[in-house]
Design a protein around this motif. Structure first.
Motif, PDB file in Angstrom:
ATOM      1  N   GLU A  15       0.894  -1.252  -0.203  1.00 51.96           N
ATOM      2  CA  GLU A  15      -0.125   0.176  -0.015  1.00 51.96           C
ATOM      3  C   GLU A  15       0.925   1.197   0.013  1.00 51.96           C
ATOM      4  O   GLU A  15       0.376   2.214  -0.568  1.00 51.96           O
ATOM      5  CB  GLU A  15      -0.813   0.083   1.204  1.00 51.96           C
ATOM      6  N   ARG A  16       2.066   1.370   0.765  1.00 53.16           N
ATOM      7  CA  ARG A  16       2.944   2.594   0.667  1.00 53.16           C
ATOM      8  C   ARG A  16       3.535   2.703  -0.795  1.00 53.16           C
ATOM      9  O   ARG A  16       3.516   3.771  -0.982  1.00 53.16           O
ATOM     10  CB  ARG A  16       3.851   2.277   1.754  1.00 53.16           C
ATOM     11  N   ALA A  17       3.995   1.515  -1.090  1.00 56.65           N
ATOM     12  CA  ALA A  17       4.416   1.719  -2.677  1.00 56.65           C
ATOM     13  C   ALA A  17       3.415   2.216  -3.708  1.00 56.65           C
ATOM     14  O   ALA A  17       3.761   3.249  -4.428  1.00 56.65           O
ATOM     15  CB  ALA A  17       4.865   0.502  -3.003  1.00 56.65           C
ATOM     16  N   ILE A  18       2.375   1.685  -3.376  1.00 55.44           N
ATOM     17  CA  ILE A  18       1.425   2.174  -4.529  1.00 55.44           C
ATOM     18  C   ILE A  18       0.886   3.580  -4.283  1.00 55.44           C
ATOM     19  O   ILE A  18       1.003   4.585  -5.006  1.00 55.44           O
ATOM     20  CB  ILE A  18       0.023   1.176  -4.288  1.00 55.44           C
ATOM     21  N   MET A  19       0.819   4.136  -2.848  1.00 57.06           N
ATOM     22  CA  MET A  19       0.614   5.550  -2.514  1.00 57.06           C
ATOM     23  C   MET A  19       1.622   6.551  -3.287  1.00 57.06           C
ATOM     24  O   MET A  19       1.370   7.615  -3.555  1.00 57.06           O
ATOM     25  CB  MET A  19       0.476   5.790  -1.064  1.00 57.06           C
ATOM     26  N   GLN A  20       3.016   5.995  -2.830  1.00 57.17           N
ATOM     27  CA  GLN A  20       4.134   6.901  -3.149  1.00 57.17           C
ATOM     28  C   GLN A  20       4.097   6.660  -4.853  1.00 57.17           C
ATOM     29  O   GLN A  20       4.305   7.983  -5.296  1.00 57.17           O
ATOM     30  CB  GLN A  20       5.579   6.068  -2.723  1.00 57.17           C
TER      31      GLN A  20
END
Length: 231
Positions: free
Chosen positions: A87-92
């Motif tokens: 989720e963090r990678a997608i948000m970044q």
């Protein structure tokens, strides 16, 4: 939320599942795949058996060793950590795309603004060029006129000679008019002798201001043929 792929660390998986048999491996893999896609598992045996592809009786036989790989409430700490990382990678990536879109939009706006300013500047230059052209030509014409005027001022007047001749005739005519209008006790100009006229011109020359030394003398200024003669 559906996810198309799931990270599987083979070394970690084999180390953590050495106590499972083939049937239990299959049930466990199907359960963690469902967990990856939905971030949770149901708690009743009927639904868990359906996810594992087993009957309720078969599920109950493999349930205990499989449930040992999960925390209370059928939570999986490793899969939760991988979900949070994903989720963090997608948000970044999403934020980076937004920032890139904003930067590209700003760059496009700046480029368009500069193009408009350049176009306006060229239009102003074209509009001012016809008005400035006569102003630039005017000093040249004035300088030509000044040069012409200066050359004319330095040239000697071609009428000085004629003016001097006209002055001599004017003085003689004035003298004749004065003689004609003299009182009766004086002789008229027609009765004057040459000597008397010369004496009269000598007196007038002595009383007149000195002539201009720079102007050329007229050829007929002292010509006796232009003096009035008496009989």
């Amino acid at each position: 939320m559906g996810r198309a792929w799931m990270p599987l660390y083979v070394g970690d998986y084999l180390r953590d599942t050495r106590d499972l048999n083939t049937l239990q491996h299959g049930a466990y893999l199907l359960l963690i795949m469902h967990y990856w896609q939905h971030a949770a598992l149901p708690s009743d045996d009927a639904r868990l058996a359906a996810i594992a592809g087993l009957s309720v009786a078969q599920w109950r036989r493999v349930r205990e060793p499989v449930a040992a790989k999960f925390a209370a409430g059928w939570k999986h700490k490793r899969i939760d950590a991988e979900l949070a990382k994903t989720e963090r990678a997608i948000m970044q990536r999403r934020l980076a795309g937004q920032r890139g879109g904003i930067k590209s939009g700003i760059a496009r706006a700046v480029a368009q603004g500069e193009a408009i300013i350049r176009a306006q500047g060229r239009a102003q230059i074209r509009a001012q060029a016809p008005a400035e052209a006569p102003a630039k030509r005017a000093p040249a014409s004035r300088s030509s006129e000044d040069e012409a005027g200066g050359e004319a001022a330095t040239k000697p007047s071609s009428t000085n000679h004629n003016q001097r001749i006209d002055s001599s005739f004017t003085a003689a005519a004035q003298s004749a008019r004065e003689a004609d209008q003299a009182p009766p006790d004086r002789k008229p100009a027609s009765q004057w002798s040459r000597q008397e006229l010369e004496a009269l011109f000598a007196r007038r020359a002595a009383a007149a201001p000195p002539p201009d030394t720079h102007a050329p003398d007229g050829p007929n200024a002292s010509d006796p043929s232009h003096e009035p003669t008496g009989d």
